[in-house]
Scaffold this motif. Structure first.
Motif, PDB file in Angstrom:
ATOM      1  N   LYS A 171       7.977 -31.684  13.414  1.00  0.00           N
ATOM      2  CA  LYS A 171       7.035 -32.039  12.351  1.00  0.00           C
ATOM      3  C   LYS A 171       7.604 -33.123  11.440  1.00  0.00           C
ATOM      4  O   LYS A 171       6.852 -33.948  10.910  1.00  0.00           O
ATOM      5  N   LEU A 172       8.924 -33.126  11.254  1.00  0.00           N
ATOM      6  CA  LEU A 172       9.552 -34.196  10.481  1.00  0.00           C
ATOM      7  C   LEU A 172       9.391 -35.528  11.207  1.00  0.00           C
ATOM      8  O   LEU A 172       9.048 -36.547  10.605  1.00  0.00           O
ATOM      9  N   LYS A 173       9.622 -35.520  12.513  1.00  0.00           N
ATOM     10  CA  LYS A 173       9.484 -36.742  13.323  1.00  0.00           C
ATOM     11  C   LYS A 173       8.056 -37.251  13.307  1.00  0.00           C
ATOM     12  O   LYS A 173       7.813 -38.462  13.277  1.00  0.00           O
ATOM     13  N   GLU A 174       7.075 -36.332  13.318  1.00  0.00           N
ATOM     14  CA  GLU A 174       5.667 -36.716  13.321  1.00  0.00           C
ATOM     15  C   GLU A 174       5.153 -37.087  11.934  1.00  0.00           C
ATOM     16  O   GLU A 174       4.029 -37.552  11.789  1.00  0.00           O
ATOM     17  N   GLY A 175       5.980 -36.872  10.898  1.00  0.00           N
ATOM     18  CA  GLY A 175       5.602 -37.243   9.541  1.00  0.00           C
ATOM     19  C   GLY A 175       4.787 -36.209   8.801  1.00  0.00           C
ATOM     20  O   GLY A 175       4.258 -36.495   7.714  1.00  0.00           O
ATOM     21  N   SER A 178       8.083 -34.372   4.742  1.00  0.00           N
ATOM     22  CA  SER A 178       8.996 -35.457   4.383  1.00  0.00           C
ATOM     23  C   SER A 178      10.455 -35.074   4.540  1.00  0.00           C
ATOM     24  O   SER A 178      11.329 -35.939   4.583  1.00  0.00           O
ATOM     25  N   CYS A 179      10.739 -33.772   4.612  1.00  0.00           N
ATOM     26  CA  CYS A 179      12.115 -33.320   4.796  1.00  0.00           C
ATOM     27  C   CYS A 179      12.116 -31.952   5.464  1.00  0.00           C
ATOM     28  O   CYS A 179      11.107 -31.244   5.445  1.00  0.00           O
ATOM     29  N   LEU A 180      13.251 -31.590   6.046  1.00  0.00           N
ATOM     30  CA  LEU A 180      13.371 -30.314   6.739  1.00  0.00           C
ATOM     31  C   LEU A 180      13.430 -29.161   5.751  1.00  0.00           C
ATOM     32  O   LEU A 180      14.057 -29.256   4.695  1.00  0.00           O
ATOM     33  N   SER A 181      12.786 -28.061   6.112  1.00  0.00           N
ATOM     34  CA  SER A 181      12.953 -26.820   5.358  1.00  0.00           C
ATOM     35  C   SER A 181      14.235 -26.137   5.813  1.00  0.00           C
ATOM     36  O   SER A 181      14.575 -26.164   6.999  1.00  0.00           O
ATOM     37  N   GLU A 182      14.948 -25.544   4.878  1.00  0.00           N
ATOM     38  CA  GLU A 182      16.155 -24.792   5.223  1.00  0.00           C
ATOM     39  C   GLU A 182      15.839 -23.320   5.512  1.00  0.00           C
ATOM     40  O   GLU A 182      16.740 -22.535   5.803  1.00  0.00           O
ATOM     41  N   TYR A 183      14.565 -22.986   5.438  1.00  0.00           N
ATOM     42  CA  TYR A 183      14.156 -21.608   5.740  1.00  0.00           C
ATOM     43  C   TYR A 183      14.314 -21.318   7.230  1.00  0.00           C
ATOM     44  O   TYR A 183      13.991 -22.147   8.083  1.00  0.00           O
ATOM     45  N   ALA A 223       2.841 -25.857  -1.500  1.00  0.00           N
ATOM     46  CA  ALA A 223       2.806 -27.252  -1.075  1.00  0.00           C
ATOM     47  C   ALA A 223       1.415 -27.834  -1.263  1.00  0.00           C
ATOM     48  O   ALA A 223       0.418 -27.254  -0.828  1.00  0.00           O
ATOM     49  N   THR A 224       1.318 -28.966  -1.936  1.00  0.00           N
ATOM     50  CA  THR A 224       0.055 -29.683  -2.090  1.00  0.00           C
ATOM     51  C   THR A 224       0.114 -31.045  -1.406  1.00  0.00           C
ATOM     52  O   THR A 224      -0.859 -31.797  -1.420  1.00  0.00           O
ATOM     53  N   SER A 225       1.261 -31.365  -0.836  1.00  0.00           N
ATOM     54  CA  SER A 225       1.436 -32.601  -0.080  1.00  0.00           C
ATOM     55  C   SER A 225       2.555 -32.360   0.921  1.00  0.00           C
ATOM     56  O   SER A 225       3.050 -31.240   1.064  1.00  0.00           O
ATOM     57  N   LYS A 226       2.984 -33.402   1.610  1.00  0.00           N
ATOM     58  CA  LYS A 226       4.054 -33.239   2.590  1.00  0.00           C
ATOM     59  C   LYS A 226       5.434 -33.226   1.940  1.00  0.00           C
ATOM     60  O   LYS A 226       6.446 -33.067   2.623  1.00  0.00           O
ATOM     61  N   HIS A 227       5.467 -33.355   0.614  1.00  0.00           N
ATOM     62  CA  HIS A 227       6.736 -33.376  -0.110  1.00  0.00           C
ATOM     63  C   HIS A 227       6.995 -32.022  -0.793  1.00  0.00           C
ATOM     64  O   HIS A 227       6.047 -31.307  -1.138  1.00  0.00           O
ATOM     65  N   PRO A 228       8.263 -31.668  -1.023  1.00  0.00           N
ATOM     66  CA  PRO A 228       8.559 -30.446  -1.791  1.00  0.00           C
ATOM     67  C   PRO A 228       8.028 -30.574  -3.211  1.00  0.00           C
ATOM     68  O   PRO A 228       7.800 -31.689  -3.705  1.00  0.00           O
TER      69      PRO A 228
END
Length: 312
Positions: A171-175, A178-183, A223-228
């Protein structure tokens, strides 16, 4: 329509809530069809199909999920007849509330029923404005590593990296994010407080679509966008919790999700609930096999069988 509020949506359904009635409706969606000729053809063929889809969903919950997860954890799904006009009003009223990523779908006005459920963001019979109701929604995902002997040599990574963590990279590669979850769901399902705390801390820092927090039925954090969530959004959550879960200064700009005593206290409450006995929600379980998480883990473990194994 005035009593209905937009609550959220997934791939298949849009959810609206009525605080007055204490219920939610799951409204079936369909892909947006830009070809009017194809759309007419779909209308001719699909009304009965969509009715069967709704009946299948209710049957799946009744005959599959309730036995697997235990009846006390699964509320009955009720089919409610609605008019096409009602569904069109839902579509028109809540279109502006919908996230951009979901606009490839629309409310399915061909379906004459919706699914009714209790509104779990509210406590039944509790209507005290001075005592807020907080609801924590977690999508835990599959907390195990498969061990099937039918996993091919090319896919051996499945035995050491969980499905969620692999999908994070995709999902990060596909955009999408914006960043990986550490969960990692393996931490949450471990039954060990330290690992569960690590999992919850990761969800609070970067909830994506795996954590949402509601206050009195309204979305407070998620989450309301692809960013944290931004630092300001994190502080808003902390300030909503300080009177219930610890103290901090509203002007303390150094406090964060990772350091807030209020957030840590809330996480401890969540862990206590998840580790409570499935037979008595006030008693901590002495065994991982007796926690409220265990029915979920067992259900997801059914995925341990590879598709190829099921056809052997």
């Amino acid at each position: 329509m005035d009593e209905w509020e937009y609550r959220g949506e997934g791939n298949a359904s849009l959810v609206i809530a009525s605080k007055k009635e204490g219920i939610v409706y799951r409204v079936l969606k369909r892909k947006v069809n830009k070809n009017s000729q194809d759309g007419h053809h779909e209308k001719e063929k699909s009304k009965e199909h969509f009715e069967n889809v709704m009946k299948y969903k209710v049957g799946y919950i009744t005959h599959v999920m309730k036995p697997l997860l235990c009846e006390e954890y699964v509320s009955p799904w009720k089919l409610v007849a609605v008019s096409k006009d009602f569904l069109q009003q839902v579509s028109d009223k809540f279109q502006s509330f919908r996230p951009q990523a979901r606009l490839s779908t629309e409310v399915n006005t061909l379906c004459s029923h919706v699914v009714q459920l209790p509104d779990f963001c509210l406590l039944p019979g509790v209507q005290n404005d001075n005592v807020p109701t907080f609801c924590i929604e977690i999508k835990p995902k599959a907390g195990f590593l498969p061990t099937s002997e039918f996993i091919s040599e090319d896919h051996q990574i499945k035995k050491s990296v969980c499905r969620f963590c692999m999908h994070q990279r995709l999902k990060l590669k596909e955009g999408k994010w914006s960043c990986l979850s550490e969960y990692c769901p393996i931490d949450l399902f471990s039954g060990k407080r330290s690992q569960m705390k690590k999992a919850l801390s990761a969800l609070f820092s970067n909830p994506q679509n795996n954590l949402r927090i509601f206050k009195n039925g309204a979305l407070l954090y998620g989450a309301t966008s692809k960013h944290p969530p931004t630092k300001d959004v994190q502080l808003q959550l902390i300030n909503q919790l300080v009177s219930w879960y610890g103290q901090c200064s509203d002007d303390d700009h150094d406090v964060s999700i990772a350091t807030s005593p209020a957030i840590h206290s809330l996480q401890d409450v969540i862990i206590k609930a998840l580790l409570s006995s499935s037979q008595n929600d006030t008693v901590l379980s002495s065994s991982q096999n007796d926690t409220v998480l265990e029915p979920i883990r067992k259900k997801r473990k059914l995925l341990d069988k590879e598709i190829v194994e099921n056809y052997k």
